[in-house]
Design a protein around this motif. Structure first.
Motif: not given
Length: 472
Positions: A410, A417-419, A422-423, A444-445, A447-448, A452, A456
């Motif tokens: 995150f 950075t990889n959402y 991350a999630l 995190v959610e 930002k997605m 996405q 995840s």
């Protein structure tokens, strides 16, 4: 146990000498009975009654019999003596003298001397330690069906000591010793079947071998047989039989049995729950330096189970186990240094002990060492190292490590950075409802995109199905 006779080692010369002695004894007996039963002259009968004559004959027979017994005994002592001399020298610590005598006897083919000489080479007693030389003498003795030598030779093949490792050859020799009734070979072979090492796992065969050894009084076999009954391996679970065999092992002072029976008292399995009895048994085991028992005593003091809570005492027992390489004790001792419980706070000491546990694969320790690298406490801050340790712990299913790994994706620490990733890791880390992991997941959610988030969640499901292996 079947052992080669001491007398066999001296070969045909001893056999011939024995036959010669027996031949002369037979001639002597024949002469005696011929003279005893020949007709007596009237003058002889004048002063000897029949009763007196019978007594005189009995004395002669007794005398001859005593001569026979003495001859046989003297023959045995003459040749058993050197082994006894070597054994006495060994017992008083004069290994050089023992080796000298064993070498002389072993060179003449004495199986027991060959075995004992092998043991002394293996242990470096009276001679420089030399596994190859030990194997040589074990092999010679084993060829004469000495089960002790067969067992030790099998062990050397399994470990690759003094000879190229060959597990099948090791199995062969251990099996031969076990078939001769060698108790340690039976319990070793049983463990191989129980654990599926070298042979296919077979609980029933393991149970049979443990039972054979246990009935000979082997305490390790008694303990293992008890645990088989306890867990229901190889037959229906039976707490009563389990406790019976484990108690027999405990009565012989077996440290592992003492520890296992103590655990049963902790859980109340097969026995009435009792912290007092558990602690008593753990102490008996810990007095023999059994690290699991030391660790459990430390945990009882740490949590105040059956004793007054005492962090100092807990740290003492954790240290004893940690110094023997017990991973969980190392981690707990390190944590106490980190928090300053029972010991003065010392991040460097915390790092030392926690890292040792992490190197042994302890997932909680791997997570904590990752935290120390991430925060720079006890060691220099290093995100790459933190990432490495989080990944190792996450692959073992440690939720804190999974949540922390999600946080690194995150924030882009040591990784891009990889959402989505991350999630994925945050979902796995939040499975038990940990507040920090849930908070990271929610952040995190935000930002997605819905697509996405769906990706995840699918990745998290697949990762869980793979038991968290190969997910990152």
């Amino acid at each position: 146990m079947i052992f080669t006779s001491h007398y066999e080692s001296f070969g045909n010369s001893l056999f011939a000498a024995g036959l010669l002695i027996i031949f002369f004894v037979v001639i002597l007996l024949a002469f005696h009975f011929w003279t005893s039963y020949k007709p007596l002259k009237a003058a002889d009968n004048y002063w000897r009654s029949p009763t007196m004559i019978r007594k005189q004959r009995l004395r002669r027979v007794t005398f001859v019999f005593a001569c026979v017994v003495h001859s046989i005994f003297s023959l045995g002592v003459a040749f058993a003596g050197p082994l006894e001399v070597a054994s006495d020298a060994y017992d008083r610590g004069d290994y050089v003298a023992a080796v000298k005598t064993y070498q002389s006897l072993a060179a003449r083919g004495n199986a027991e001397a060959q075995y004992n000489l092998g043991v002394m080479y293996a242990n470096g007693q009276g001679v420089p330690k030399n596994y190859a030389e030990a194997v040589k003498w074990y092999r010679l003795s084993a060829a004469q069906r000495n089960p002790d030598a067969q067992f030790n030779l099998g062990g050397k093949y399994l470990l690759g000591q003094g000879i190229a490792q060959d597990k099948q050859e090791g199995l062969k020799w251990i099996r031969m010793a076990a078939s001769s009734g060698h108790a340690r070979a039976q319990v070793t072979l049983g463990a191989m079947y129980e654990e599926g090492k070298v042979v296919s796992q077979d609980y029933r065969t393991a149970l049979k071998l443990y039972s054979q050894s246990a009935k000979q009084g082997n305490s390790d076999a008694q303990m293992k047989l008890g645990l088989m009954y306890f867990h229901g391996y190889g037959r229906v679970q039976n707490y009563q039989e389990a406790i019976k065999w484990i108690q027999l092992s405990v009565a012989q002072g077996n440290a592992e049995a003492q520890f296992n029976l103590g655990k049963m008292y902790i859980m109340g399995d097969g026995v009435k729950h009792s912290f007092t009895e558990a602690l008593k048994l753990f102490r008996l085991s810990a007095d023999q330096r059994f690290p699991d028992a030391q660790y459990y005593i430390g945990s009882m003091y740490m949590d105040g189970l059956g004793v007054a809570q005492d962090y100092t005492e807990a740290a003492k027992w954790y240290r004893l186990a940690a110094e023997q390489g017990h991973a969980r004790a190392q981690h707990n001792l390190g944590s106490m240094y980190f928090d300053g419980k029972g010991v003065a706070q010392d991040y460097s000491e915390a790092y030392k002990w926690i890292r040792q546990a992490a190197m042994q694969g302890e997932a909680y320790a791997q997570t904590d060492i990752g935290v120390m690298y991430y925060s720079g406490k006890g060691t220099k801050k290093n995100y790459d190292e933190a990432l490495k340790w989080y990944r190792l712990a996450a692959a073992q299913g440690n939720e804190a490590a999974q949540s922390n790994l999600g946080g690194m994706y995150f924030k882009g620490h040591a990784v891009a950075t990889n959402y989505v990733r991350a999630l994925m890791w945050s979902i796995l880390g939040a499975a038990s409802g940990d507040e920090g992991a849930v908070r990271t997941r929610n952040d995190v959610e935000k930002k997605m995109t819905p697509q996405q988030i769906s990706e995840s969640k699918q990745m998290a499901r697949e990762c869980k199905l793979r038991a968290f292996k190969g997910c990152d």
